[in-house]
Design a protein around this motif. Structure first.
Motif, PDB file in Angstrom:
ATOM      1  N   VAL A  10       0.722  -1.200  -0.027  1.00  0.00           N
ATOM      2  CA  VAL A  10      -0.160  -0.178   0.056  1.00  0.00           C
ATOM      3  C   VAL A  10       0.644   1.149   0.077  1.00  0.00           C
ATOM      4  O   VAL A  10       1.560   1.308   0.694  1.00  0.00           O
ATOM      5  CB  VAL A  10      -1.026   0.073   1.235  1.00  0.00           C
ATOM      6  N   TYR A  11       0.646   2.210  -0.714  1.00  0.00           N
ATOM      7  CA  TYR A  11       1.257   3.418  -1.041  1.00  0.00           C
ATOM      8  C   TYR A  11       0.189   4.433  -0.649  1.00  0.00           C
ATOM      9  O   TYR A  11      -0.856   4.528  -0.904  1.00  0.00           O
ATOM     10  CB  TYR A  11       1.915   3.613  -2.439  1.00  0.00           C
ATOM     11  N   HIS A  34       5.015 -10.098  -3.735  1.00  0.00           N
ATOM     12  CA  HIS A  34       3.494  -9.475  -3.106  1.00  0.00           C
ATOM     13  C   HIS A  34       2.454  -9.873  -3.682  1.00  0.00           C
ATOM     14  O   HIS A  34       2.723 -10.700  -4.746  1.00  0.00           O
ATOM     15  CB  HIS A  34       3.894  -8.049  -3.103  1.00  0.00           C
ATOM     16  N   ARG A  35       1.159  -9.864  -3.409  1.00  0.00           N
ATOM     17  CA  ARG A  35      -0.071  -9.940  -4.001  1.00  0.00           C
ATOM     18  C   ARG A  35      -0.635  -8.891  -4.960  1.00  0.00           C
ATOM     19  O   ARG A  35      -0.588  -9.184  -6.152  1.00  0.00           O
ATOM     20  CB  ARG A  35      -1.188 -10.425  -2.897  1.00  0.00           C
ATOM     21  N   SER A  36      -0.457  -7.600  -4.441  1.00  0.00           N
ATOM     22  CA  SER A  36      -1.065  -6.495  -5.237  1.00  0.00           C
ATOM     23  C   SER A  36      -0.661  -5.186  -4.556  1.00  0.00           C
ATOM     24  O   SER A  36      -0.108  -4.979  -3.439  1.00  0.00           O
ATOM     25  CB  SER A  36      -2.434  -6.647  -5.525  1.00  0.00           C
ATOM     26  N   VAL A  37      -0.723  -4.239  -5.429  1.00  0.00           N
ATOM     27  CA  VAL A  37      -0.216  -2.966  -5.278  1.00  0.00           C
ATOM     28  C   VAL A  37      -1.417  -2.219  -5.078  1.00  0.00           C
ATOM     29  O   VAL A  37      -2.174  -2.006  -6.076  1.00  0.00           O
ATOM     30  CB  VAL A  37       0.973  -2.348  -6.079  1.00  0.00           C
ATOM     31  N   PRO A  49      -1.223   0.947 -10.960  1.00  0.00           N
ATOM     32  CA  PRO A  49      -1.186  -0.285  -9.934  1.00  0.00           C
ATOM     33  C   PRO A  49      -2.228  -0.964 -10.022  1.00  0.00           C
ATOM     34  O   PRO A  49      -3.424  -0.744 -10.810  1.00  0.00           O
ATOM     35  CB  PRO A  49      -1.619   1.029  -8.481  1.00  0.00           C
ATOM     36  N   ASP A  50      -2.307  -1.990  -9.220  1.00  0.00           N
ATOM     37  CA  ASP A  50      -3.241  -3.165  -9.307  1.00  0.00           C
ATOM     38  C   ASP A  50      -4.829  -2.549  -8.945  1.00  0.00           C
ATOM     39  O   ASP A  50      -5.819  -2.848  -9.417  1.00  0.00           O
ATOM     40  CB  ASP A  50      -3.040  -4.254  -8.413  1.00  0.00           C
ATOM     41  N   ILE A  86       2.106  -4.345   3.634  1.00  0.00           N
ATOM     42  CA  ILE A  86       3.280  -3.589   3.606  1.00  0.00           C
ATOM     43  C   ILE A  86       2.997  -2.194   3.225  1.00  0.00           C
ATOM     44  O   ILE A  86       2.611  -1.813   2.220  1.00  0.00           O
ATOM     45  CB  ILE A  86       4.246  -4.225   2.788  1.00  0.00           C
ATOM     46  N   LEU A  87       3.253  -1.134   4.157  1.00  0.00           N
ATOM     47  CA  LEU A  87       2.820   0.198   3.860  1.00  0.00           C
ATOM     48  C   LEU A  87       4.258   0.900   3.258  1.00  0.00           C
ATOM     49  O   LEU A  87       5.213   1.019   4.100  1.00  0.00           O
ATOM     50  CB  LEU A  87       2.725   1.088   5.076  1.00  0.00           C
TER      51      LEU A  87
END
Length: 101
Positions: A10-11, A34-37, A49-50, A86-87
């Motif tokens: 996560v952003y 990772h799974r997705s963004v 991004p996803d 994950i941030l």
């Protein structure tokens, strides 16, 4: 040995051009299992991004930290995001292959 759990990344991103984000996303794609963004906030035109959730940059004259709290609350309530995630900030980079955090 169990397979590592894939987490979402996560952003929190501000509006406008953002070359740091470009390099951070590249490093995640290349080096982090990772799974997705997810991007919350603003998104440059080139970013793909996803998942993207637009968050207004001005929350009723609130501060930057009010916006960060709002985004974190929304992330934590989003049932599509992995419970552990994950941030990242746009200036975080994954410098070597990493399978598990």
């Amino acid at each position: 040995m169990p397979t590592p759990k894939k987490l979402d990344v996560v952003y929190f991103v501000k509006e406008g051009p953002n070359e740091e984000l470009r390099y951070s996303l590249r490093s995640v794609e290349k080096n982090l299992t990772h799974r997705s963004v997810w991007i919350y906030g603003g998104k440059p035109d080139w970013a793909n991004p996803d998942h993207f959730v637009r968050i207004p940059q001005n929350l009723n004259n609130g501060t930057k930290w009010d916006r960060v709290r709002s985004m974190m609350r929304q992330v934590c309530l989003n049932e599509e995001i992995t419970d552990d995630f994950i941030l990242f900030n746009d200036d975080f980079y994954v410098m070597q292959p990493t399978e598990e955090i």
